[in-house]
Design an enzyme around this catalytic site. Structure first.
Site, PDB file in Angstrom:
ATOM      1  N   CYS A 279      -6.224  -5.257   5.676  1.00 32.01           N
ATOM      2  CA  CYS A 279      -6.721  -3.846   5.676  1.00 32.01           C
ATOM      3  C   CYS A 279      -5.595  -2.880   5.938  1.00 32.01           C
ATOM      4  CB  CYS A 279      -7.722  -3.782   6.660  1.00 32.01           C
ATOM      5  SG  CYS A 279      -7.242  -3.783   8.394  1.00 32.01           S
ATOM      6  N   LYS A 280      -5.819  -1.886   6.360  1.00 33.93           N
ATOM      7  CA  LYS A 280      -4.619  -0.862   6.778  1.00 33.93           C
ATOM      8  C   LYS A 280      -3.827  -1.344   7.850  1.00 33.93           C
ATOM      9  CE  LYS A 280      -3.265   3.988   7.471  1.00 33.93           C
ATOM     10  NZ  LYS A 280      -3.681   5.393   7.446  1.00 33.93           N
TER      11      LYS A 280
END
Length: 99
Positions: free
Chosen positions: A65-66
């Site tokens: 994810c980020k």
């Protein structure tokens, strides 16, 4: 299986390895930048996509994810569903971009 560093992932990509990478960010985040060859399945949609991922149960799957939080949840969820080799990208897409 331990998590994977951005450096290890890039090294394996440069070696031409075929990798199963799942981006659990939202589509708008994926549109801003993505890891080559990754498949975008937002964390909230993961339960509905298990049938499509069935063939990966015994293969290495890299989730990101980020920053690593949502993908840690995705890793735990997939492990509960019987996936045997899920690795989280340490530091997420942000760390990958900077490495």
């Amino acid at each position: 299986m331990s998590d994977i560093t951005p450096a290890e992932l890039k090294q394996r990509q440069q070696a031409g390895e075929e990798l199963n990478i799942i981006d659990v960010r939202e589509p708008w985040e994926n549109a801003e930048g993505r890891i080559e060859g990754s498949q975008n399945i937002p964390l909230g949609a993961l339960p509905t996509k298990l049938d499509e991922l069935e063939e990966l149960k015994d293969q290495e799957v890299i989730v990101h994810c980020k920053g690593g939080g949502r993908s840690a949840s995705a890793k735990a969820f997939l492990a509960q569903q019987g996936f045997t080799n899920v690795r989280n990208l340490i530091g997420g897409f942000s760390a990958y971009q900077q490495s």
